[in-house]
Enzyme design. Sequence first.
Site: not given
Length: 81
Positions: A11, A21
């Site tokens: 991923h 983030r």
Amino acid sequence: MTNGRFKSVRHRVLANGINPRLSMIYFGGPPLSEKIAPLPSLMKGNESLYKEFTWFEYKNFTYGTRLADNRLGNYERIAAS
């Protein structure tokens, strides 16, 4: 540990560039001398698809690889022809 029954998913994170983030990292692992081998209940025909190795051997090998590399390839048993 699953002897090939379950595959790890690769991923990557896509950040949108608008919202901040937050990433958290967690390190965990067995003692360096711990032997890594498939669980007996997940063995196919009582034979492991991988050579047994220690956590130290695995960590030492992976430090020299890229994230995209197959890190278990070094421990796969070669199928008899």
